[in-house]
Design an enzyme around this catalytic site. Structure first.
Site, PDB file in Angstrom:
ATOM      1  N   SER A 185       0.827  -1.199   0.000  1.00 47.90           N
ATOM      2  CA  SER A 185       0.000   0.000   0.000  1.00 47.90           C
ATOM      3  C   SER A 185       0.872   1.264   0.000  1.00 47.90           C
ATOM      4  O   SER A 185       1.546   1.555  -0.983  1.00 47.90           O
ATOM      5  CB  SER A 185      -0.959  -0.037   1.194  1.00 47.90           C
ATOM      6  OG  SER A 185      -1.947   0.948   1.102  1.00 47.90           O
ATOM      7  N   ASP A 359     -10.642  -5.369  -2.894  1.00 44.32           N
ATOM      8  CA  ASP A 359      -9.931  -4.335  -2.140  1.00 44.32           C
ATOM      9  C   ASP A 359     -10.622  -2.999  -2.370  1.00 44.32           C
ATOM     10  O   ASP A 359     -10.638  -2.483  -3.490  1.00 44.32           O
ATOM     11  CB  ASP A 359      -8.474  -4.291  -2.633  1.00 44.32           C
ATOM     12  CG  ASP A 359      -7.592  -3.356  -1.832  1.00 44.32           C
ATOM     13  OD1 ASP A 359      -8.107  -2.367  -1.277  1.00 44.32           O
ATOM     14  OD2 ASP A 359      -6.373  -3.599  -1.790  1.00 44.32           O
ATOM     15  N   HIS A 390      -7.911  -5.492   1.194  1.00 44.69           N
ATOM     16  CA  HIS A 390      -6.680  -4.737   1.422  1.00 44.69           C
ATOM     17  C   HIS A 390      -5.951  -5.256   2.656  1.00 44.69           C
ATOM     18  O   HIS A 390      -4.762  -5.582   2.610  1.00 44.69           O
ATOM     19  CB  HIS A 390      -7.023  -3.258   1.586  1.00 44.69           C
ATOM     20  CG  HIS A 390      -5.866  -2.335   1.439  1.00 44.69           C
ATOM     21  ND1 HIS A 390      -5.261  -2.070   0.236  1.00 44.69           N
ATOM     22  CD2 HIS A 390      -5.180  -1.590   2.352  1.00 44.69           C
ATOM     23  CE1 HIS A 390      -4.275  -1.212   0.393  1.00 44.69           C
ATOM     24  NE2 HIS A 390      -4.205  -0.907   1.683  1.00 44.69           N
TER      25      HIS A 390
END
Length: 420
Positions: A185, A359, A390
């Site tokens: 991320s 996600d 996620h």
């Protein structure tokens, strides 16, 4: 801390606090380091080295100082407990996501946490932290509690200053000429910023494996995250004190309340699981209740209002661009009215992208767009588990079967056996 955005995300926790107050129960949010396992899980109270030691792993803590004086704790597991062969080279650097820390790679435990899995696969593993987390809340000149300037940073600074400092430190300590990089991320975002904004550092990485890369965030579907980031995109210029500029820190009300409620197995499996699903999405049974009890001892781990504002700006603009100061100051800083885009063409090393269709924070459309911008993309891999979210990248019990084989494959492809 300005808590309006945080209150949106953790509304269920606040409701529960009111509910318990009505029942007349006195639930203080104080975490006692000596609390028994009946109160808080041992792992939730442990720092990185303690957590690793809980399962028989040996971890070292190292201190990295950036060019602008931020003091970062970086951890090393030089050989996993279950490694039976030679240590592979080069070293591997693992970087966490937004509002996380190095602890997020341990929270799922030794059967699923990527720090355990990678080190057990015989890699010299280094686990980094960025400025603003509880492992990066120091500076050689600035006091985070009294100096507002301490919090004047975003992912641009992490990519341009934090990651290069960590890389140089690892190379100096190990004698290696390169490293392999695994970022999740925000940890992926700062890798691409580093390649765009620095000279030579991208070339110090053999392969970069990026999990749910939060680069362009145009199609983010998480309503709480959108509200939080856009809230700070509007209000950040109005904030001035360190108390306002430090956001969702470990030890703050939100984290302490979350840790307090989620230590209870029933609440962890219901209310706390629902809170995660509200932020991200729902993947049935993927994250164990015990992992939820542990992870809220370390999450959220803090960042700056400016960093959240930067994510909000990018979401609103739908571009992977630099910080927007407004037309007048943009002209002074960049020479253009609009902030310039980061140059993804400069990421010329082998890159792997791993993402999930479910996600809500990093949408697959943004990942697919990113894949078209990279000159040396090796693979863009969609996780076969359709419900993959996620948070699953860090906390799922299925990590060993879903994403680790792909990570291990590319680390092997770009590594060689070294010393025993």
């Amino acid at each position: 801390m300005t808590s309006k955005g945080g209150d949106v995300i953790f509304l269920l926790f606040l409701f529960l606090a009111i509910f318990k107050s009505i029942l007349g129960q006195n639930w203080a949010f104080e975490i006692n380091k000596d609390a028994s396992s009946i109160d808080y899980p041992r792992d939730s109270l442990s720092n990185f080295t303690e957590f690793a030691r809980n399962y028989g792993y040996t971890a070292e803590e190292h201190t990295v100082i950036t060019e602008d004086g931020y003091i970062l704790s970086v951890f090393r597991i030089s050989k996993g407990k279950n490694c039976r062969g030679r240590i592979r080279q080069p070293p591997v650097l693992l970087m966490h996501g937004l509002l996380q820390s190095s602890d997020s790679w341990l929270d799922a435990g030794p059967s699923a946490g990527l720090a355990f899995l990678i080190s057990d696969a015989c890699y010299d593993l280094w686990v980094g932290n960025v400025r603003g987390t509880y492992y990066g809340r120091r500076n050689v000149r600035l006091n985070p509690d009294t100096d507002a300037q301490f919090w004047n940073f975003d992912t641009h600074d992490m990519g341009k200053l934090d990651v290069p400092a960590i890389i140089d430190y690892i190379l100096n300590e190990t004698g290696s000429s390169k490293i392999n990089y695994v970022g999740f991320s925000q940890g992926a975002r700062i890798f691409f910023i580093m390649c765009s904004e620095t000279s030579g550092y991208c070339d110090k990485i053999t392969v970069s494996i990026n999990l749910a890369p939060a680069v362009r965030v145009k199609y983010t579907r998480s309503v709480p995250v959108q509200l939080l980031a856009r809230f700070y995109a509007v209000t950040e210029p109005l904030l001035s004190s360190p108390r306002e500029l430090e956001v969702l820190q470990k030890g703050g009300f939100i984290q302490k309340a979350a840790s307090f409620f989620c230590k209870d197995s029933v609440l962890a499996g219901t209310v706390c699981r629902t809170a995660l699903a509200l932020i991200d999405s729902y993947d049935p049974d993927s994250i164990l209740t015990q992992t939820i009890r542990v992870l809220f001892g370390h999450f959220p781990g803090g960042t700056s209002a400016r960093n959240l504002a930067f994510f909000g700006q990018n979401a609103i603009a739908g571009r992977f661009q630099k910080y927007d100061y407004g037309p007048s100051k943009n002209l002074q800083v960049y020479g253009t009215i609009q902030p310039p885009l980061y140059n993804l063409n400069r990421t010329n090393i082998p890159v792997v992208l791993i993402y999930g269709e479910n996600d809500l924070l990093v949408d697959s459309k943004d990942v697919q767009w990113l894949s078209t911008q990279l000159p040396n993309l090796i693979e863009a891999y969609q996780v076969r588990r359709l419900a993959w979210t996620h948070f699953d990248n860090c906390y799922s019990q299925y990590t060993k079967k879903t994403i680790f084989p792909k990570i291990h494959k590319y680390l092997q492809n770009y590594s060689k056996e070294g010393s025993v």
